[in-house]
Design a protein around this motif. Structure first.
Motif, short mmCIF file in Angstrom:
data_model
loop_
_atom_site.label_atom_id
_atom_site.label_comp_id
_atom_site.label_asym_id
_atom_site.label_seq_id
_atom_site.Cartn_x
_atom_site.Cartn_y
_atom_site.Cartn_z
N THR A 190 14.79 8.58 -3.91
CA THR A 190 14.32 8.42 -2.58
C THR A 190 13.10 7.49 -2.23
OG1 THR A 190 15.35 10.58 -1.92
CG2 THR A 190 13.56 9.62 -0.46
N ASP A 191 12.36 7.55 -3.25
CA ASP A 191 11.09 6.66 -3.17
C ASP A 191 11.43 5.39 -3.33
OD1 ASP A 191 9.64 8.85 -2.66
OD2 ASP A 191 9.10 9.09 -4.84
N LEU A 192 12.39 4.94 -4.36
CA LEU A 192 12.70 3.51 -4.69
C LEU A 192 13.70 2.95 -3.31
CD1 LEU A 192 13.03 1.34 -6.61
CD2 LEU A 192 15.21 2.37 -7.36
N GLN A 205 0.85 -1.24 -0.08
CA GLN A 205 -0.20 0.20 -0.10
C GLN A 205 0.97 1.21 0.01
OE1 GLN A 205 -3.05 0.22 -0.50
NE2 GLN A 205 -3.50 -2.22 -0.31
N GLY A 206 0.70 2.27 -1.17
CA GLY A 206 1.46 3.41 -1.08
C GLY A 206 2.56 3.37 -2.21
N VAL A 207 2.74 2.07 -2.70
CA VAL A 207 3.93 2.06 -3.53
C VAL A 207 3.08 2.12 -5.03
CG1 VAL A 207 5.76 0.52 -4.50
CG2 VAL A 207 5.38 0.67 -1.99
N THR A 208 3.82 2.69 -5.83
CA THR A 208 3.30 2.77 -7.07
C THR A 208 3.36 1.70 -7.93
OG1 THR A 208 5.17 3.89 -8.04
CG2 THR A 208 3.55 5.12 -7.12
N GLU A 261 12.97 3.81 -0.13
CA GLU A 261 11.99 3.48 0.88
C GLU A 261 11.36 2.12 0.39
OE1 GLU A 261 9.56 6.91 1.09
OE2 GLU A 261 10.96 8.06 2.17
N ALA A 262 11.09 2.15 -0.72
CA ALA A 262 10.43 0.80 -1.10
C ALA A 262 11.41 -0.48 -0.94
CB ALA A 262 9.95 0.80 -2.60
N CYS A 263 12.46 -0.38 -1.17
CA CYS A 263 13.47 -1.19 -0.74
C CYS A 263 13.63 -1.66 0.43
CB CYS A 263 14.96 -0.91 -1.46
SG CYS A 263 15.15 -0.90 -3.22
N GLN A 264 13.65 -0.57 1.48
CA GLN A 264 13.63 -0.95 2.67
C GLN A 264 12.38 -1.63 3.36
OE1 GLN A 264 14.14 3.02 4.56
NE2 GLN A 264 16.47 3.08 4.09
N TYR A 265 11.27 -1.19 2.66
CA TYR A 265 9.79 -1.75 3.10
C TYR A 265 9.87 -3.17 2.62
CZ TYR A 265 4.80 -2.87 2.81
OH TYR A 265 3.72 -3.38 2.89
N PHE A 266 10.28 -3.76 1.33
CA PHE A 266 10.34 -5.05 1.04
C PHE A 266 11.75 -5.82 1.54
CE2 PHE A 266 7.65 -3.13 -2.47
CZ PHE A 266 6.63 -3.90 -2.31
N LEU A 267 12.38 -5.06 2.31
CA LEU A 267 13.60 -5.82 3.00
C LEU A 267 14.67 -6.21 1.80
CD1 LEU A 267 11.75 -8.10 5.77
CD2 LEU A 267 12.93 -5.53 5.99
N ILE A 268 14.83 -5.47 0.94
CA ILE A 268 15.75 -5.75 -0.20
C ILE A 268 16.86 -4.70 0.02
CG2 ILE A 268 16.04 -5.33 -2.70
CD1 ILE A 268 13.12 -6.07 -3.26
N ARG A 292 24.14 11.36 -8.66
CA ARG A 292 24.05 12.21 -7.93
C ARG A 292 23.08 11.72 -6.68
NH1 ARG A 292 22.46 18.45 -7.32
NH2 ARG A 292 20.25 17.31 -7.53
N SER A 293 21.83 11.37 -7.26
CA SER A 293 20.60 10.99 -6.17
C SER A 293 21.04 9.83 -5.60
CB SER A 293 19.43 11.02 -6.96
OG SER A 293 18.86 12.34 -7.31
#
Length: 366
Positions: free
Chosen positions: A169-171, A141-144, A173-180, A193-194
């Motif tokens: 940054t969104d990617l 939920q909340g991930v595109t 956070e998604a990796c942290q959510y999915f434990l990747i 740079r990002s």
């Protein structure tokens, strides 16, 4: 002859079948209502989601908002075969941001340390996730859908290729959510740079936690042993030489300062981003009134000026720019600043001065 308004008008259709010459021509009359259309409407195109996700369950109101886009992952033979003909335990339908992803279960089983591997693998957490009436799983939920599509590439090839339109940054956070794991070996990004900024934030957090355990906590403990509930720490380089004149020391409050000699921390705290990360770590550890910055610190006396009509000369010290940290762990901060002025009224024959002295000597007096 015209009919009255509201009645059906008659339309004559003349059919001329083949007949011999001289025979009468039959006339066929048919009546058509105005409310009916003279032409049949084109057949409506219906997209049966049942053929995409399988099952005969009735569509719920929650599923009506899901788009019809379906992305199938896996080998070519499995992708071309209908989903309904496959075993439900081998194929998973995940609904993310209105998009259905049909993924083989074996992709998640191969990565048991990730969140999806725990949800759909063979471990103890696999039975927690429940499907809806159509056998689909709503996750993330909340991930595109665009980010989730990039996340699924990790389960296929072990590499996530960040799309140009996706914020790094969104990617992350998604990796942290999915434990990747989020690193250069698992994430490929065009915007370097990002990518380097996010990696530096993770490295800065880990590095400052080491500085906190090895250097800062011992300095805070020294102030706490003296009964202080706040501390001012100055970080110097290991090669910095400090020689103050014993007769004319600088007015810096040396007795309340804690000096830490660490050249690596000096270099670390010169970056504003690192100071922001350090402040966040200190907040998470329960400290407050945190200030981090760069200030001047006196090292040695340069000259001594004697001012007229003054017994104390003016001392000029050499200052170097070094980082500092100020913080507090006081709990009753509001009560410490409160001062209660009371007038004690004398009783009986006790002198006012004696009664006030007795109150001051009483340990229970506040």
């Amino acid at each position: 002859m015209a009919d009255s308004e509201g009645q059906d008008e008659e339309v004559s259709s003349i059919m001329s079948p083949p007949c011999s010459r001289g025979s009468p021509v039959p006339i066929l009359k048919t009546s058509v209502s105005k409310s009916q259309s003279t032409e049949s409407p084109p057949p409506r195109k219906l997209l049966h989601l049942r053929s995409l996700v399988g099952g005969d369950n009735q569509q719920s109101p929650e599923d009506s908002i899901v788009s019809t886009e379906t992305i199938v992952y896996g080998d070519k033979a499995a992708a071309e075969s209908p989903v309904g003909q496959q075993s439900q335990s081998d194929r998973l339908t995940l609904v993310v941001d209105g998009t259905r992803f049909v993924v083989p279960r074996r992709l998640f089983v191969a990565h048991p340390n990730t969140m999806l591997g725990r949800m759909f693998g063979t471990g103890l957490d696999s039975g927690v996730t429940k499907a809806n009436m159509k056998g689909e799983f709503r996750v993330a939920q909340g991930v595109t859908s665009e980010i989730f599509r990039a996340i699924l590439e990790y389960y296929k090839s072990g590499i996530i290729r960040c799309p140009v339109t996706v914020n790094v940054t969104d990617l992350k956070e998604a990796c942290q959510y999915f434990l990747i794991p989020f690193s250069t070996t698992t994430v490929k990004c065009y915007n370097l740079r990002s990518l380097m900024h996010e990696l530096s934030d993770d490295g800065a957090r880990n590095q400052f936690e080491l500085f906190l355990e090895q250097c800062l906590i011992p300095a805070l403990a020294k102030s706490a042993e003296n009964g202080d509930r706040e501390c001012h720490v100055v970080i110097l380089r290991e090669e910095d030489s400090v020689s103050w004149d014993p007769d004319y020391p600088p007015n810096t409050g040396e007795e309340y300062l804690q000096i830490v000699g660490n050249s690596c921390m000096v270099r670390f705290l010169k970056y504003v981003e690192n100071r922001d990360v350090a402040k966040q770590v200190l907040k998470e550890r329960g400290l407050k009134k945190i200030r981090l910055g760069i200030e001047g610190y006196p090292t040695h006396m340069e000259k001594l000026k004697h001012r007229p009509n003054s017994d104390r000369p003016e001392v000029v010290y050499n200052y170097i720019q070094r980082p500092f940290i100020r913080l507090s762990w006081e709990k009753e901060e509001a009560k410490s600043r409160h001062v209660d002025f009371q007038c004690v009224k004398a009783k009986g024959d006790i002198p006012p001065d004696a009664e006030a002295g007795a109150l001051l000597s009483d340990p229970t007096w506040d």
